[in-house]
Every structure is written in C-alpha cells, then in structure tokens.
Write a protein that holds these residues in place. Structure first.
Motif, short mmCIF file in Angstrom:
data_model
loop_
_atom_site.label_atom_id
_atom_site.label_comp_id
_atom_site.label_asym_id
_atom_site.label_seq_id
_atom_site.Cartn_x
_atom_site.Cartn_y
_atom_site.Cartn_z
N ILE A 40 0.87 -1.18 0.00
CA ILE A 40 0.00 0.00 0.00
C ILE A 40 0.91 1.23 0.00
O ILE A 40 1.66 1.44 0.96
CB ILE A 40 -0.93 0.02 1.23
N PRO A 41 0.87 2.02 -1.07
CA PRO A 41 1.74 3.19 -1.15
C PRO A 41 1.35 4.25 -0.12
O PRO A 41 0.20 4.27 0.35
CB PRO A 41 1.54 3.71 -2.57
N PRO A 42 2.27 5.12 0.24
CA PRO A 42 1.96 6.16 1.23
C PRO A 42 0.93 7.16 0.69
O PRO A 42 0.82 7.37 -0.52
CB PRO A 42 3.30 6.84 1.48
N LYS A 43 0.18 7.77 1.61
CA LYS A 43 -0.84 8.76 1.23
C LYS A 43 -0.25 10.14 1.00
O LYS A 43 -0.93 11.04 0.55
CB LYS A 43 -1.91 8.85 2.32
N VAL A 44 1.04 10.31 1.33
CA VAL A 44 1.71 11.59 1.15
C VAL A 44 2.91 11.37 0.23
O VAL A 44 3.68 10.44 0.41
CB VAL A 44 2.17 12.16 2.52
N SER A 45 3.05 12.23 -0.79
CA SER A 45 4.15 12.09 -1.75
C SER A 45 5.49 12.42 -1.08
O SER A 45 5.53 12.97 0.02
CB SER A 45 3.93 13.00 -2.95
N ARG A 46 6.56 12.07 -1.76
CA ARG A 46 7.89 12.39 -1.23
C ARG A 46 8.09 13.88 -1.03
O ARG A 46 8.85 14.31 -0.19
CB ARG A 46 8.97 11.85 -2.18
N GLY A 47 7.38 14.67 -1.80
CA GLY A 47 7.46 16.13 -1.68
C GLY A 47 6.54 16.70 -0.59
O GLY A 47 6.50 17.90 -0.38
N LEU A 96 7.31 -8.98 -7.20
CA LEU A 96 6.57 -8.35 -8.29
C LEU A 96 5.78 -9.46 -8.99
O LEU A 96 6.32 -10.55 -9.22
CB LEU A 96 7.57 -7.71 -9.26
N PHE A 97 4.51 -9.21 -9.31
CA PHE A 97 3.68 -10.20 -9.96
C PHE A 97 2.82 -9.53 -11.02
O PHE A 97 2.72 -8.30 -11.07
CB PHE A 97 2.80 -10.95 -8.94
N GLY A 98 2.20 -10.30 -11.88
CA GLY A 98 1.37 -9.78 -12.95
C GLY A 98 0.10 -9.11 -12.43
O GLY A 98 -0.41 -9.46 -11.37
N LYS A 99 -0.40 -8.17 -13.20
CA LYS A 99 -1.57 -7.38 -12.80
C LYS A 99 -2.78 -8.25 -12.49
O LYS A 99 -3.51 -8.01 -11.53
CB LYS A 99 -1.91 -6.38 -13.90
N TYR A 100 -3.03 -9.26 -13.29
CA TYR A 100 -4.21 -10.10 -13.12
C TYR A 100 -3.88 -11.45 -12.49
O TYR A 100 -4.71 -12.35 -12.48
CB TYR A 100 -4.92 -10.30 -14.46
N ALA A 101 -2.69 -11.60 -11.95
CA ALA A 101 -2.25 -12.87 -11.37
C ALA A 101 -2.98 -13.16 -10.06
O ALA A 101 -3.26 -12.26 -9.28
CB ALA A 101 -0.75 -12.85 -11.14
N GLY A 102 -3.23 -14.41 -9.84
CA GLY A 102 -3.76 -14.86 -8.56
C GLY A 102 -5.21 -14.52 -8.30
O GLY A 102 -5.90 -13.95 -9.14
N SER A 103 -5.64 -14.90 -7.12
CA SER A 103 -7.00 -14.63 -6.66
C SER A 103 -6.95 -13.59 -5.57
O SER A 103 -6.16 -13.71 -4.63
CB SER A 103 -7.62 -15.91 -6.09
N ARG A 104 -7.79 -12.57 -5.70
CA ARG A 104 -7.85 -11.51 -4.69
C ARG A 104 -8.98 -11.81 -3.72
O ARG A 104 -10.03 -12.29 -4.12
CB ARG A 104 -8.17 -10.16 -5.34
N PHE A 105 -8.74 -11.51 -2.46
CA PHE A 105 -9.81 -11.59 -1.47
C PHE A 105 -9.49 -10.66 -0.32
O PHE A 105 -8.34 -10.29 -0.09
CB PHE A 105 -10.05 -13.03 -0.99
N LYS A 106 -10.53 -10.22 0.35
CA LYS A 106 -10.37 -9.26 1.44
C LYS A 106 -10.53 -9.97 2.78
O LYS A 106 -11.34 -10.87 2.92
CB LYS A 106 -11.39 -8.14 1.32
N ILE A 107 -9.73 -9.50 3.73
CA ILE A 107 -9.86 -9.93 5.12
C ILE A 107 -9.95 -8.67 5.96
O ILE A 107 -9.75 -7.56 5.44
CB ILE A 107 -8.68 -10.81 5.58
N ASP A 108 -10.23 -8.83 7.22
CA ASP A 108 -10.25 -7.68 8.11
C ASP A 108 -8.87 -7.05 8.12
O ASP A 108 -7.90 -7.69 8.50
CB ASP A 108 -10.65 -8.13 9.52
N GLY A 109 -8.75 -5.85 7.64
CA GLY A 109 -7.46 -5.17 7.62
C GLY A 109 -6.86 -5.02 6.24
O GLY A 109 -5.81 -4.40 6.09
N GLY A 110 -7.47 -5.56 5.21
CA GLY A 110 -6.91 -5.34 3.88
C GLY A 110 -7.23 -6.44 2.89
O GLY A 110 -8.10 -7.27 3.09
#
Length: 133
Positions: A40-47, A96-110
C-alpha cells in the motif's frame, strides 16, 4: 536463579501477541500457492503533498508488488517446471507479480492475494522505489 526466557516490557509483549494473533488469522496456502499482502503506497508524496483518495486507490490497484506472507508446501518443488532450482522467493520477500495474477480476497485489515508459484516475476528489495508519486 537463571531464566532462559527474555522478559519483555508489557507494552512490547502485548504488541507481539497482537501481531501473532493477526498472523494466525491468515489463510494457509495449500499446494504450490503463495500468500501475498499487496503493498500500500503512502498517502503523502515524497514532496509532502497529500494524495487524493481516488488517485491513491488507483495507484494502489496499479502496483503489482506484495509481501510474501506464506508459501505452500509444494511451491517450487515441481522438478519439470523449476528443475530442482531453489525457491524464487520466501516469506518476508517483496515480490513483483502480474496485474491479473492470482485470486484476490479481502480480510479484516486489507486485501490478500493467492498466487501460483510460477506467477512471481521478480524479487525486489524495496517496493517504494517502484512508486512514482
């Protein structure tokens, strides 16, 4: 009297117990699968500029980098596919993995992903180097 156990301050003991209980909730990958927690990238840029929620979410979905949380018991064991080479990645590696690789699922926290062992494209040292904010 000597003790072999390390005594932790109460605050650190509680934090460690919480981390262990959260890790125990994670699904255990079966077979040749690998459990990945996307970066998860930061919410504030390097600048120092705060990134709007819509842009942050779009960037989060576009980044195909994650932390290996667990590796299934058969991952990288297929001699035909991997020729007896050592595993491409292990727990606590950033990959690093492919954009559509794998199965996505949500758990509590992400969100988590389950990928096959051959869907890992590269191991990287620091995921923040791939983010251009």
């Amino acid at each position: 009297m000597t003790t072999s156990a390390l005594l932790l301050p109460e605050r650190l003991a509680k934090q460690k117990a919480k981390e262990e209980s959260e890790t125990a909730k994670l699904p255990v990958p079966t077979g040749w699968r690998i459990l990945i927690m996307p970066y998860i990238p930061p919410k504030v840029s390097r600048g120092g500029i705060e990134i709007p929620d819509e842009v942050h979410e779009r960037e989060r979905l576009a980044i195909n980098v994650g932390l290996v949380m667990a590796v299934g018991p058969l991952a990288y064991k297929d001699l035909e596919k991997f020729g007896g080479q050592e595993a491409w990645c292990k727990e606590k590696d950033w990959v690093l993995f492919g954009k559509y690789a794998g199965s996505r699922f949500k758990i509590d926290g992400g969100e988590l992903r389950l990928l096959n062992d051959d869907e890992i494209l590269a191991v990287i040292e620091d995921p923040s180097h791939l983010v251009h904010t």
